[in-house]
Design a protein around this motif. Structure first.
Motif, PDB file in Angstrom:
ATOM      1  N   ARG A  79      70.613  42.325 -35.409  1.00  0.00           N
ATOM      2  CA  ARG A  79      70.524  42.403 -33.943  1.00  0.00           C
ATOM      3  C   ARG A  79      69.396  43.307 -33.459  1.00  0.00           C
ATOM      4  O   ARG A  79      68.733  43.009 -32.468  1.00  0.00           O
ATOM      5  CB  ARG A  79      71.872  42.890 -33.417  1.00  0.00           C
ATOM      6  CG  ARG A  79      71.963  43.001 -31.939  1.00  0.00           C
ATOM      7  CD  ARG A  79      73.351  43.436 -31.541  1.00  0.00           C
ATOM      8  NE  ARG A  79      73.406  43.668 -30.113  1.00  0.00           N
ATOM      9  CZ  ARG A  79      74.485  44.018 -29.476  1.00  0.00           C
ATOM     10  NH1 ARG A  79      75.613  44.172 -30.129  1.00  0.00           N
ATOM     11  NH2 ARG A  79      74.448  44.220 -28.182  1.00  0.00           N
ATOM     12  N   ALA A  80      69.161  44.402 -34.135  1.00  0.00           N
ATOM     13  CA  ALA A  80      68.124  45.355 -33.719  1.00  0.00           C
ATOM     14  C   ALA A  80      66.720  44.748 -33.779  1.00  0.00           C
ATOM     15  O   ALA A  80      65.789  45.279 -33.171  1.00  0.00           O
ATOM     16  CB  ALA A  80      68.187  46.613 -34.576  1.00  0.00           C
ATOM     17  N   CYS A 119      66.090  42.817 -25.579  1.00  0.00           N
ATOM     18  CA  CYS A 119      67.503  42.647 -25.214  1.00  0.00           C
ATOM     19  C   CYS A 119      67.769  43.225 -23.819  1.00  0.00           C
ATOM     20  O   CYS A 119      67.387  44.358 -23.527  1.00  0.00           O
ATOM     21  CB  CYS A 119      68.383  43.323 -26.260  1.00  0.00           C
ATOM     22  SG  CYS A 119      70.137  43.137 -25.967  1.00  0.00           S
ATOM     23  N   GLU A 132      72.684  45.854 -24.107  1.00  0.00           N
ATOM     24  CA  GLU A 132      73.099  46.221 -25.470  1.00  0.00           C
ATOM     25  C   GLU A 132      74.595  46.041 -25.707  1.00  0.00           C
ATOM     26  O   GLU A 132      75.046  46.016 -26.835  1.00  0.00           O
ATOM     27  CB  GLU A 132      72.700  47.675 -25.769  1.00  0.00           C
ATOM     28  CG  GLU A 132      71.206  47.909 -25.833  1.00  0.00           C
ATOM     29  CD  GLU A 132      70.519  47.179 -26.976  1.00  0.00           C
ATOM     30  OE1 GLU A 132      71.162  46.929 -28.011  1.00  0.00           O
ATOM     31  OE2 GLU A 132      69.332  46.846 -26.820  1.00  0.00           O
TER      32      GLU A 132
END
Length: 162
Positions: free
Chosen positions: A42-43, A48, A51
Motif C-alpha cells: 500500500r505504501a 493516496c 490513509e
C-alpha cells in the motif's frame, strides 16, 4: 437491515485486481491473498487521498451467473493522481452516483448476507433498481481484518429510482 441512500462523487483508485468466482470468495482464498498482498504494498501508492480508507470493488460481467461466472475483485485506495502507478497495480474508476449503503458487522464473508437481502427484499420494496454492475466495500478504522468478528464494513451498490 438499515439502508441509507447517499451521493458519492467519482473516485479514482489504484490497487490490485484478480478475476475470481463466488466460490473463491466464499472460501476466502484469492481475495484474502490479494488483500494481504495489497496491504503489504500500500505504501507504494504515492498519491493516496485518505490513509484511513481502502476500497474493495467487485465488478460483474453482463448477465452474471453467480454459480459459474468469474468477476473482478479489486482492492485499492483512492488517489488524486495516476501519474505514478506501482508495478503490477491497476487503475479503476468509480463513477459519481447515487448509492444504497449498508453496514455489516463481523468477518468480510458476512457481505453475502447483505447481497442476499439486497436482491431478495430491499430492491423489491425500495422503489430503486441497480444502476451498475459493481459494488464496493469500504474498509476504514472500524475494520479489524477480514476474519474479525469485531470488524464493521460499509458496502455500497449503485442505484436509481425506478
Amino acid at each position: 437491515m438499515k439502508a441509507t441512500i447517499i451521493e458519492k462523487p467519482s473516485m479514482t483508485l489504484i490497487g490490485l485486481a484478480a478475476n475470481v468466482t463466488l466460490y473463491d470468495v466464499q472460501q476466502n482464498r484469492t481475495t484474502l491473498n490479494l488483500s494481504a498482498n495489497f496491504m503489504e504494498r500500500r505504501a507504494e501508492v504515492k498519491s493516496c487521498n485518505n490513509e484511513r480508507e481502502v476500497f474493495g470493488l467487485c465488478t460483474d460481467p453482463e448477465d452474471y451467473n453467480p454459480e459459474t461466472d468469474p468477476f473482478e475483485f479489486f482492492i485499492g485506495v483512492e488517489v488524486s493522481s495516476t501519474e505514478s502507478i506501482p508495478n503490477q497495480m491497476v487503475v479503476r474508476e468509480i463513477p459519481a452516483n447515487t448509492y444504497v449503503l449498508f453496514t455489516f458487522n463481523g468477518p468480510f464473508e458476512n457481505a453475502g448476507a447483505v447481497h442476499a437481502y439486497l436482491y431478495s427484499t430491499w430492491l423489491k420494496e425500495s422503489g430503486y433498481e441497480l444502476a451498475g454492475l459493481y459494488n464496493f466495500e469500504i474498509y476504514d478504522e472500524r475494520s479489524q481484518g477480514p476474519e474479525s468478528a469485531e470488524s464493521v464494513t460499509d458496502i455500497c451498490f449503485p442505484v436509481r429510482k425506478k
